[in-house]
Design an enzyme around this catalytic site. Structure first.
Site, PDB file in Angstrom:
ATOM      1  N   ASP A  45       0.819  -1.209   0.000  1.00 21.04           N
ATOM      2  CA  ASP A  45       0.000   0.000   0.000  1.00 21.04           C
ATOM      3  C   ASP A  45       0.857   1.266   0.000  1.00 21.04           C
ATOM      4  O   ASP A  45       2.043   1.225   0.377  1.00 21.04           O
ATOM      5  CB  ASP A  45      -0.894   0.030   1.241  1.00 21.04           C
ATOM      6  CG  ASP A  45      -2.016  -0.986   1.192  1.00 21.04           C
ATOM      7  OD1 ASP A  45      -2.060  -1.782   0.229  1.00 21.04           O
ATOM      8  OD2 ASP A  45      -2.838  -0.983   2.121  1.00 21.04           O
ATOM      9  N   ASP A  46       0.226   2.364  -0.400  1.00 23.11           N
ATOM     10  CA  ASP A  46       0.708   3.750  -0.224  1.00 23.11           C
ATOM     11  C   ASP A  46       1.663   4.254  -1.295  1.00 23.11           C
ATOM     12  O   ASP A  46       1.914   5.455  -1.367  1.00 23.11           O
ATOM     13  CB  ASP A  46       1.370   3.959   1.147  1.00 23.11           C
ATOM     14  CG  ASP A  46       0.416   3.712   2.303  1.00 23.11           C
ATOM     15  OD1 ASP A  46      -0.760   3.410   2.029  1.00 23.11           O
ATOM     16  OD2 ASP A  46       0.853   3.800   3.459  1.00 23.11           O
ATOM     17  N   HIS A 189       3.998  -2.135   3.128  1.00 26.81           N
ATOM     18  CA  HIS A 189       3.999  -0.771   2.623  1.00 26.81           C
ATOM     19  C   HIS A 189       5.333  -0.458   1.947  1.00 26.81           C
ATOM     20  O   HIS A 189       6.390  -0.674   2.551  1.00 26.81           O
ATOM     21  CB  HIS A 189       3.755   0.216   3.761  1.00 26.81           C
ATOM     22  CG  HIS A 189       2.433   0.006   4.457  1.00 26.81           C
ATOM     23  ND1 HIS A 189       2.250  -0.995   5.408  1.00 26.81           N
ATOM     24  CD2 HIS A 189       1.247   0.637   4.327  1.00 26.81           C
ATOM     25  CE1 HIS A 189       0.994  -0.955   5.829  1.00 26.81           C
ATOM     26  NE2 HIS A 189       0.359   0.013   5.196  1.00 26.81           N
TER      27      HIS A 189
END
Length: 466
Positions: A45-46, A189
Site C-alpha cells: 500500500d501507499d 507498505h
C-alpha cells in the site's frame, strides 16, 4: 441538541461502524483470505515511492514473485514510469484512493471521484483499467458495499506494523515468518510518507521480506497476484462477477473472533440505548426497545381512521438486535425465520399495551412508530405500512437494512439477489387506541397456522428501527 446527537449517532453507525464490523466479521463484499496449497499473496500500500518501490520491484523479480500494489493516485501521477514497470513485470495494480484519506471522512461522491481519478491515471499509463480497491486503513463505509461488479474490495489476513522503522528488520521478519502459509494475504507498505508512518520504514520491510521470500522458496510457497488468488479460491475476478455469490441457507456458525466482534456490536447498541434512555417491557428477554419522541414526518392515515401528523407524540420502536441475530442465526429456512419473528412480535404487543396502561405519563402517545424492511405481516397486527419519503434517510436505511439482512437472514445473499426489489424499508405505524383495544385485555391469540403451511416467502422480513 438531542436530535443532533441522535442524527450524528445514526450517521456514524450506518455509514462507518456497522459496515466496518460486518466486513471484518463476515467478509461481506470483501476478499480478505484465499485458498490454496502453495500460494500466498503479497500486497503493498501507499506507493509508488521513487526510492523504495524500484528496489522492491528488483527484489520481487529476483525471487520471481508476483504482487499486488494498491497505489495512491497522486503518487502514481508523479511516478508513471514505476507504474509502467509494475505492469510490465506482471504485477497487479489496485487503487488506494487518490489521496490517503479515510473513507469515513469523505462523502460517497468524493470517494467515487477518488477511485475514478486514480483508475484514469492507471489506465493512461498502462492502457488497462483496474477493478481492485483497498480503502485506506481498510476502513469501509456504507456506500462502499453498493459497488457491485465494478470494484472488488480487498483487505488482508495479516499485517505487521511494517510502517514503523523502530520495529526493526529482525522483529518484522519473525512476525512475517510466523504467518507464512497458503492463502495468507500480507499487508505491507512500499512508501513511508503516509501520516503515522516513518519515511525509512521500507528499508527494514525489504530486509525482512527477502528472508520471507527465501523461506517461501524453501517451503515450496510462491507469492501470486490477488486476482489469481481470487480465481483459485473459487470466486470470479472483479468486473466479471462477484465472489462468493451464494450462501447456503443454514445457521450461522461463528468463530471465537466473530463472537467477540458481535459482542462489540451489541455493546455499541447498549451504548445507544443508554444515551437515548430506551426502555423495554421485558429486560430478561426483550423484543422491542422504545422511547417517546415527537413525530416530524409526513402525515400518515392510520388503520382506525385517525391521522398521525407532525408534532404528535409517538412511541418509537427498536427491534432488539441481539434477539434479531439469534433468530436469524438459528433459523434453518426463511419460513422458520418468519414464524419466530411473528411469534416474538405477537408475544410483545400485549406486554407493550399493558406497559402503556400502567404508565399514565404515556397518555399523550398517539401511535407506535418504526422503520421496517417488510413485504407483508405487520398489517395483521394493526400496523399501517407506508413508504419512507425519498431522501438520504431512505437511501441509507435501505443500504443498512440490506447489509444487516444479508448477515442474519438464513438465505443470505441468495435472498438479496432474488428479491432485491422487495427489500425496501417501510414506515410502520399503529394508533395506540388500536393497540389497546386489540392487545390490552386478553392479549393476542392470533394463530399463524397459515404461515406454518406457507412454503415460500416469510411474512416478516425484519423490523429494525432507527
Amino acid at each position: 441538541m438531542e436530535t443532533l446527537l441522535l442524527w450524528l449517532f445514526y450517521i456514524s453507525t450506518l455509514y462507518a461502524f456497522i459496515p466496518g464490523l460486518i466486513s471484518r466479521m463476515f467478509g461481506f463484499r470483501v476478499f480478505r483470505r484465499g485458498k490454496g496449497e502453495h500460494e500466498f499473496a503479497l500486497t503493498f500500500d501507499d506507493g509508488p515511492d521513487p526510492v523504495y518501490t524500484p528496489q522492491l520491484l528488483d527484489l520481487l523479480k529476483k525471487y520471481n514473485a508476483k504482487a499486488t500494489f494498491f497505489v495512491v493516485g497522486s503518487n502514481a501521477e508523479k511516478n508513471p514510469d514505476i507504474i509502467k514497470r509494475m505492469y510490465d513485470e506482471g504485477h497487479l495494480i489496485g487503487i488506494h484512493n487518490y489521496v490517503h484519506k479515510t473513507n469515513w471522512l469523505m462523502r460517497p461522491g468524493t470517494v467515487k471521484k477518488q477511485i475514478l481519478r486514480t483508475d484514469k491515471i492507471i489506465h493512461k499509463i498502462t492502457g488497462f483499467n483496474t477493478h481492485y480497491y483497498r480503502p485506506p486503513w481498510g476502513i469501509v463505509n456504507l456506500f462502499d458495499f453498493s459497488r457491485k461488479n465494478d470494484i472488488q474490495i480487498v483487505l488482508w489476513s495479516s499485517m505487521f506494523g511494517d510502517w514503523r522503522y523502530r520495529l526493526g528488520a529482525d522483529s518484522l521478519a519473525r512476525r512475517m515468518l510466523n504467518k507464512l502459509a497458503p492463502g495468507e494475504i500480507f499487508l505491507l507498505h512500499d512508501c513511508g510518507s503516509t501520516l503515522g508512518a516513518n519515511m525509512d520504514a521500507p528499508v527494514h520491510m525489504m530486509m525482512a521480506l527477502e528472508r520471507v521470500l527465501q523461506a517461501a522458496e524453501e517451503q515450496g510457497l510462491r507469492s501470486i497476484r490477488i486476482d489469481d488468488m481470487i480465481a483459485q479460491s473459487g470466486g470470479a475476478v472483479a468486473g466479471s462477477g462477484s465472489i462468493n455469490r451464494s450462501r447456503a441457507a443454514k445457521p450461522v456458525k461463528l468463530s471465537w473472533f466473530k463472537k467477540a466482534v458481535v459482542f462489540l456490536w451489541l455493546l455499541w447498541e447498549k451504548i445507544f440505548h443508554f444515551v437515548f434512555q430506551l426502555k423495554t417491557t421485558n429486560k430478561e428477554d426483550p423484543i422491542f426497545h422504545f422511547r417517546t419522541r415527537t413525530y416530524h414526518g409526513n402525515p400518515v392515515d392510520m388503520r382506525d381512521g385517525s391521522r398521525l401528523e407532525k408534532g404528535d407524540q409517538i412511541l418509537e420502536l427498536h427491534f432488539d438486535n441481539k434477539k434479531l441475530f439469534e433468530i436469524g442465526s438459528t433459523s434453518k429456512s426463511t419460513v422458520q425465520l418468519a414464524i419466530q419473528m411473528i411469534r416474538a412480535v405477537e408475544k410483545t404487543l400485549p406486554e407493550l399495551a399493558q406497559y402503556i396502561i400502567k404508565h399514565p405519563e404515556l397518555g399523550e402517545i398517539k401511535a407506535l412508530y418504526g422503520v421496517s424492511m417488510i413485504n407483508r405481516g405487520p398489517e395483521q397486527f394493526g400496523f399501517t405500512v407506508t413508504d419512507l419519503p425519498q431522501g438520504f434517510f431512505a437511501k441509507s436505511s435501505t443500504a443498512y437494512l440490506k447489509l444487516l439482512m444479508s448477515v442474519i437472514h438464513p438465505a443470505g445473499q441468495q435472498r438479496l439477489k432474488r428479491h432485491s426489489e422487495q427489500l425496501i424499508p417501510k414506515l410502520i405505524v399503529m394508533p395506540i387506541n388500536l393497540l389497546l383495544s386489540r392487545f390490552a385485555v386478553s392479549g393476542s391469540h392470533r394463530q399463524i397456522t397459515e404461515l406454518d403451511n406457507e412454503p415460500t416467502e416469510p411474512a416478516l422480513e425484519a423490523t429494525i428501527s432507527y
